[in-house]
Design a protein around this motif. Structure first.
Motif, PDB file in Angstrom:
ATOM      1  N   PRO A 258       0.802  -1.232   0.000  1.00  0.00           N
ATOM      2  CA  PRO A 258       0.000   0.000   0.000  1.00  0.00           C
ATOM      3  C   PRO A 258       0.830   1.275   0.000  1.00  0.00           C
ATOM      4  CG  PRO A 258      -0.968  -1.612   1.480  1.00  0.00           C
ATOM      5  CD  PRO A 258       0.355  -2.177   1.035  1.00  0.00           C
ATOM      6  N   LEU A 259       1.966   1.262   0.703  1.00  0.00           N
ATOM      7  CA  LEU A 259       2.835   2.431   0.684  1.00  0.00           C
ATOM      8  C   LEU A 259       3.345   2.691  -0.728  1.00  0.00           C
ATOM      9  CD1 LEU A 259       5.569   3.385   3.245  1.00  0.00           C
ATOM     10  CD2 LEU A 259       6.147   3.262   0.823  1.00  0.00           C
ATOM     11  N   ASP A 260       3.635   1.625  -1.463  1.00  0.00           N
ATOM     12  CA  ASP A 260       4.126   1.758  -2.836  1.00  0.00           C
ATOM     13  C   ASP A 260       3.059   2.358  -3.736  1.00  0.00           C
ATOM     14  OD1 ASP A 260       6.821  -0.235  -3.028  1.00  0.00           O
ATOM     15  OD2 ASP A 260       5.434  -0.611  -1.390  1.00  0.00           O
ATOM     16  N   LEU A 261       1.826   1.875  -3.595  1.00  0.00           N
ATOM     17  CA  LEU A 261       0.732   2.442  -4.377  1.00  0.00           C
ATOM     18  C   LEU A 261       0.563   3.925  -4.068  1.00  0.00           C
ATOM     19  CD1 LEU A 261      -1.848  -0.461  -4.011  1.00  0.00           C
ATOM     20  CD2 LEU A 261      -0.617   0.179  -6.097  1.00  0.00           C
ATOM     21  N   ALA A 262       0.601   4.269  -2.784  1.00  0.00           N
ATOM     22  CA  ALA A 262       0.443   5.670  -2.394  1.00  0.00           C
ATOM     23  C   ALA A 262       1.554   6.537  -2.978  1.00  0.00           C
ATOM     24  CB  ALA A 262       0.426   5.780  -0.875  1.00  0.00           C
ATOM     25  N   MET A 263       2.764   6.020  -2.996  1.00  0.00           N
ATOM     26  CA  MET A 263       3.898   6.776  -3.523  1.00  0.00           C
ATOM     27  C   MET A 263       3.753   7.022  -5.024  1.00  0.00           C
ATOM     28  SD  MET A 263       6.952   8.078  -2.830  1.00  0.00           S
ATOM     29  CE  MET A 263       8.489   8.496  -3.654  1.00  0.00           C
ATOM     30  N   PHE A 264       3.372   5.985  -5.772  1.00  0.00           N
ATOM     31  CA  PHE A 264       3.291   6.131  -7.221  1.00  0.00           C
ATOM     32  C   PHE A 264       2.067   6.940  -7.650  1.00  0.00           C
ATOM     33  CE2 PHE A 264       6.488   2.782  -7.361  1.00  0.00           C
ATOM     34  CZ  PHE A 264       7.272   3.215  -8.419  1.00  0.00           C
ATOM     35  N   VAL A 265       1.028   6.957  -6.838  1.00  0.00           N
ATOM     36  CA  VAL A 265      -0.164   7.734  -7.183  1.00  0.00           C
ATOM     37  C   VAL A 265      -0.012   9.201  -6.788  1.00  0.00           C
ATOM     38  CG1 VAL A 265      -2.635   8.040  -6.704  1.00  0.00           C
ATOM     39  CG2 VAL A 265      -1.715   5.746  -7.139  1.00  0.00           C
ATOM     40  N   PHE A 266       0.502   9.450  -5.586  1.00  0.00           N
ATOM     41  CA  PHE A 266       0.516  10.806  -5.040  1.00  0.00           C
ATOM     42  C   PHE A 266       1.900  11.448  -4.976  1.00  0.00           C
ATOM     43  CE2 PHE A 266      -3.425   9.052  -3.199  1.00  0.00           C
ATOM     44  CZ  PHE A 266      -4.316  10.036  -3.591  1.00  0.00           C
ATOM     45  N   GLY A 267       2.952  10.693  -5.282  1.00  0.00           N
ATOM     46  CA  GLY A 267       4.278  11.260  -5.168  1.00  0.00           C
ATOM     47  C   GLY A 267       4.806  11.197  -3.743  1.00  0.00           C
ATOM     48  N   PRO A 268       5.807  12.007  -3.400  1.00  0.00           N
ATOM     49  CA  PRO A 268       6.482  11.885  -2.103  1.00  0.00           C
ATOM     50  C   PRO A 268       5.585  12.020  -0.875  1.00  0.00           C
ATOM     51  CG  PRO A 268       7.771  13.234  -3.601  1.00  0.00           C
ATOM     52  CD  PRO A 268       6.466  12.989  -4.280  1.00  0.00           C
TER      53      PRO A 268
END
Length: 345
Positions: free
Chosen positions: A126-136
């Motif tokens: 989930p952290l990876d999805l959040a990073m790729f969708v929303f950036g840093p």
């Protein structure tokens, strides 16, 4: 050495799930413990298709568009003013793909006579999805909706397949963070990251089986992070094991010892930290060192070194899925996995 098994991380060459799984079974047969559906077609670039599908989502607006030619050329989103993104508003597609491919898997397993083979479902962190969708800001502000959607779909799949399925948690951002952080921060950072990874397992039904795929990124067969030694992946793996929830099975940790198009390092000092790897009883270490761009004898030497250092059975894999290689490269990579698995001594 004990019998070595071959592990295919996720994407495989093939026009569809049936041809991809059949090809893997033809190549590696009873050396496989689990098998994914190959993530063929528009799924061959991991989460790219899902991220692109969010364009037009009712709760999101597009901040930047991207063609995924590099790690800087990707779309970015933000939550619309007055809206809230929740897990219930996300369809990650895992259940849909499972229902399409699992019956095909069972048919091929029966044809192969490989009764012990289980179905493998890749679950991006989930952290990876959040990073790729929303950036840093994603890992700090927007993990929860992806966690909720992930665990909801995981529970749906488990309700239908039970122990016949293993979920592979896939975490490139976490390992890349480790490669870029000062060594002084590795302990605290690894513990924070491990909580995000293991939260998925903690919210799964008791008895659910998992593997963890540490990754360095493989967009267009190029890594996002680079390891100077195995130390960061050992630190992160040990933190995940220490935080692993009771009642959930951790069956393997897969580590990238190659880096996308780059073959494994040949300097023995790179691997020294593997002697500090701690795995629970019954958990296997999968060495992601098979690479078509390096000669077999060098890779056999490196495998022997890894097996001397790791206090666990060692299985063989590439560093990541094979969907970003061309057909010839993928075939040679699969051949190399089998050659290493068959190495004696």
């Amino acid at each position: 050495m004990a019998d070595r098994f071959v592990h295919y991380v996720g994407s495989l060459p093939g026009a569809d799930a049936e041809s991809a799984m059949a090809g893997a079974l033809t190549s590696s047969g009873h050396r496989l413990r689990t098998l994914a559906d190959g993530e063929t077609g528009e799924r061959d670039r991991w989460i790219v298709n899902f991220v692109d599908s969010l364009d037009g989502h009712a709760d999101l607006e597009t901040v930047a568009r991207g063609a995924w030619s590099s790690y800087t050329d990707i779309p970015k989103y933000r939550v619309r003013k007055g809206r809230e993104l929740t897990g219930g508003a996300l369809n990650l597609g895992y259940v849909d793909e499972f229902r399409r491919s699992y019956p095909v898997f069972k048919k091929l397993r029966e044809k192969q006579g490989h009764e012990g083979l289980r179905y493998q479902v890749g679950v991006p962190g989930p952290l990876d999805l959040a990073m790729f969708v929303f950036g840093p800001i994603g890992p700090f502000k927007h993990v929860k909706p992806f966690h909720d959607a992930t665990t909801r779909e995981l529970r749906e799949i488990h309700a239908e397949a039970g122990d016949d399925v293993l979920f592979q948690i896939e975490v490139p951002v976490e390992l890349v963070f480790m490669t870029k952080a000062p060594k002084l921060l590795h302990g605290a950072l690894s513990r924070w990251l491990a909580k995000k990874v293991t939260a998925v397992a903690a919210d799964a039904p008791e008895g659910t089986s998992f593997g963890v795929h540490l990754c360095l990124g493989d967009l267009n067969n190029k890594a996002l992070g680079k390891l100077k030694s195995a130390a960061p992946l050992v630190t992160l793996s040990n933190a995940i094991v220490a935080a692993w929830p009771a009642g959930r099975k951790l069956e393997y940790v897969h580590a990238p010892l190659a880096m996308a198009d780059l073959p494994p390092a040949t300097d023995e000092s790179f691997y020294r930290a593997l002697s500090g790897l701690v795995l629970p009883a019954g958990c296997r270490f999968i060495a992601g060192l098979a690479h078509e761009g390096q000669d077999l004898e060098t890779q056999r030497r490196l495998l022997a070194l890894v097996e001397r250092l790791v206090k666990s059975d060692v299985d063989i894999a590439c560093a990541c899925g094979l969907g970003r290689r061309d057909a010839d490269q993928a075939a040679r990579a699969m051949d190399r996995c089998n050659e290493l698995a068959e190495t004696t001594g």
